[in-house]
Design a protein around this motif. Structure first.
Motif, PDB file in Angstrom:
ATOM      1  N   THR A  76     -10.474  28.119 -13.015  1.00  0.00           N
ATOM      2  CA  THR A  76     -10.253  27.780 -14.426  1.00  0.00           C
ATOM      3  C   THR A  76      -9.369  26.553 -14.595  1.00  0.00           C
ATOM      4  O   THR A  76      -9.099  26.140 -15.718  1.00  0.00           O
ATOM      5  CB  THR A  76      -9.633  28.967 -15.193  1.00  0.00           C
ATOM      6  OG1 THR A  76      -8.357  29.276 -14.631  1.00  0.00           O
ATOM      7  CG2 THR A  76     -10.541  30.179 -15.156  1.00  0.00           C
ATOM      8  N   GLY A  77      -8.883  25.996 -13.484  1.00  0.00           N
ATOM      9  CA  GLY A  77      -8.126  24.759 -13.550  1.00  0.00           C
ATOM     10  C   GLY A  77      -6.626  24.923 -13.715  1.00  0.00           C
ATOM     11  O   GLY A  77      -5.977  24.080 -14.326  1.00  0.00           O
ATOM     12  N   CYS A  78      -6.055  25.991 -13.189  1.00  0.00           N
ATOM     13  CA  CYS A  78      -4.605  26.143 -13.283  1.00  0.00           C
ATOM     14  C   CYS A  78      -4.063  26.776 -12.015  1.00  0.00           C
ATOM     15  O   CYS A  78      -4.809  27.279 -11.183  1.00  0.00           O
ATOM     16  CB  CYS A  78      -4.219  26.967 -14.507  1.00  0.00           C
ATOM     17  SG  CYS A  78      -3.999  28.722 -14.222  1.00  0.00           S
ATOM     18  N   GLU A  79      -2.762  26.755 -11.894  1.00  0.00           N
ATOM     19  CA  GLU A  79      -2.074  27.460 -10.827  1.00  0.00           C
ATOM     20  C   GLU A  79      -1.316  28.602 -11.495  1.00  0.00           C
ATOM     21  O   GLU A  79      -0.392  28.373 -12.278  1.00  0.00           O
ATOM     22  CB  GLU A  79      -1.118  26.527 -10.106  1.00  0.00           C
ATOM     23  CG  GLU A  79      -0.528  27.133  -8.859  1.00  0.00           C
ATOM     24  CD  GLU A  79       0.286  26.139  -8.058  1.00  0.00           C
ATOM     25  OE1 GLU A  79       1.334  26.552  -7.545  1.00  0.00           O
ATOM     26  OE2 GLU A  79      -0.111  24.965  -7.977  1.00  0.00           O
ATOM     27  N   ALA A  80      -1.708  29.824 -11.197  1.00  0.00           N
ATOM     28  CA  ALA A  80      -1.157  30.991 -11.896  1.00  0.00           C
ATOM     29  C   ALA A  80       0.286  31.266 -11.505  1.00  0.00           C
ATOM     30  O   ALA A  80       0.671  31.115 -10.350  1.00  0.00           O
ATOM     31  CB  ALA A  80      -2.003  32.221 -11.598  1.00  0.00           C
ATOM     32  N   ASP A  81       1.055  31.667 -12.493  1.00  0.00           N
ATOM     33  CA  ASP A  81       2.415  32.152 -12.297  1.00  0.00           C
ATOM     34  C   ASP A  81       2.308  33.677 -12.252  1.00  0.00           C
ATOM     35  O   ASP A  81       2.045  34.316 -13.275  1.00  0.00           O
ATOM     36  CB  ASP A  81       3.297  31.690 -13.459  1.00  0.00           C
ATOM     37  CG  ASP A  81       4.698  32.255 -13.406  1.00  0.00           C
ATOM     38  OD1 ASP A  81       5.173  32.590 -12.302  1.00  0.00           O
ATOM     39  OD2 ASP A  81       5.328  32.368 -14.479  1.00  0.00           O
ATOM     40  N   ILE A  82       2.468  34.277 -11.065  1.00  0.00           N
ATOM     41  CA  ILE A  82       2.299  35.720 -10.918  1.00  0.00           C
ATOM     42  C   ILE A  82       3.423  36.434 -11.658  1.00  0.00           C
ATOM     43  O   ILE A  82       4.593  36.210 -11.412  1.00  0.00           O
ATOM     44  CB  ILE A  82       2.280  36.146  -9.435  1.00  0.00           C
ATOM     45  CG1 ILE A  82       1.146  35.432  -8.687  1.00  0.00           C
ATOM     46  CG2 ILE A  82       2.163  37.660  -9.301  1.00  0.00           C
ATOM     47  CD1 ILE A  82      -0.240  35.754  -9.183  1.00  0.00           C
ATOM     48  N   ARG A  83       3.023  37.288 -12.597  1.00  0.00           N
ATOM     49  CA  ARG A  83       3.978  38.027 -13.420  1.00  0.00           C
ATOM     50  C   ARG A  83       4.121  39.480 -12.990  1.00  0.00           C
ATOM     51  O   ARG A  83       5.175  40.061 -13.098  1.00  0.00           O
ATOM     52  CB  ARG A  83       3.535  38.001 -14.887  1.00  0.00           C
ATOM     53  CG  ARG A  83       3.431  36.634 -15.487  1.00  0.00           C
ATOM     54  CD  ARG A  83       4.787  36.184 -16.007  1.00  0.00           C
ATOM     55  NE  ARG A  83       4.807  34.825 -16.457  1.00  0.00           N
ATOM     56  CZ  ARG A  83       4.625  34.442 -17.703  1.00  0.00           C
ATOM     57  NH1 ARG A  83       4.380  35.324 -18.630  1.00  0.00           N
ATOM     58  NH2 ARG A  83       4.689  33.166 -18.012  1.00  0.00           N
TER      59      ARG A  83
END
Length: 166
Positions: A76-83
């Motif tokens: 999707t074009g992002c780098e996820a911030d794991i929550r």
């Protein structure tokens, strides 16, 4: 000579006695899935699938799903911030110029179904795939569906529907 099934003091079959059965079942299912997935296509099918104009992003997503949060985020074009990092789910947040969204993955399909049932109280629109859910604005989900596959699902929620804005 066949072995007798071991039974515990309650008369039930012990877990160690069930282990070989479960292993045999798992092996059989694995072989079945490999046998059905490895069917060869003819030259015409290979040529049709090699044409870039005929290849869409959604079937390719089926290869990576069920995916990790990081894989879906990359698509999707992002780098996820794991929550959230838990046994039941992993959740990452993404922020792009188009807005923010959440990607949630599950180790089992039934955990995803339970999560969706709980989320139905709040309502909302979700892109739902195999052991993953993306929650975002509907227009963003439509765009992601072409890349990820899945189905767009609208959960009604409880309470009155919002009225038209002035």
């Amino acid at each position: 000579m066949p072995q007798q099934t071991r039974r515990g003091h309650t008369g039930r079959i012990t877990a160690t006695a069930r282990l070989p059965r479960h292993a045999a079942l798992a092996a059989g299912l694995t072989l079945l899935s490999l046998a059905t997935a490895c069917g060869g296509g003819g030259a015409e099918e290979v040529a049709a699938n090699s044409d870039p104009a005929k290849i869409s992003a959604a079937p390719a997503a089926g290869v990576v799903a069920p995916a990790k949060v990081e894989v879906i985020a990359g698509l999707t074009g992002c780098e996820a911030d794991i929550r959230i990092e838990a046994d039941e789910l992993r959740q990452g947040a993404c922020t792009t110029p188009d807005g923010g969204y959440l990607i949630t993955t599950f180790p089992e399909e039934k955990l995803k179904e339970t999560w969706l049932e709980s989320a139905s109280v709040y309502g909302g629109t979700y892109l739902v795939g195999t052991r993953w859910v993306v929650s975002a604005e509907p227009k963003t989900l439509k765009r992601f569906r072409g890349k990820l596959g899945g189905e767009i699902t609208r959960l009604k929620g409880i309470g009155p529907e919002p009225g038209p804005s002035a």
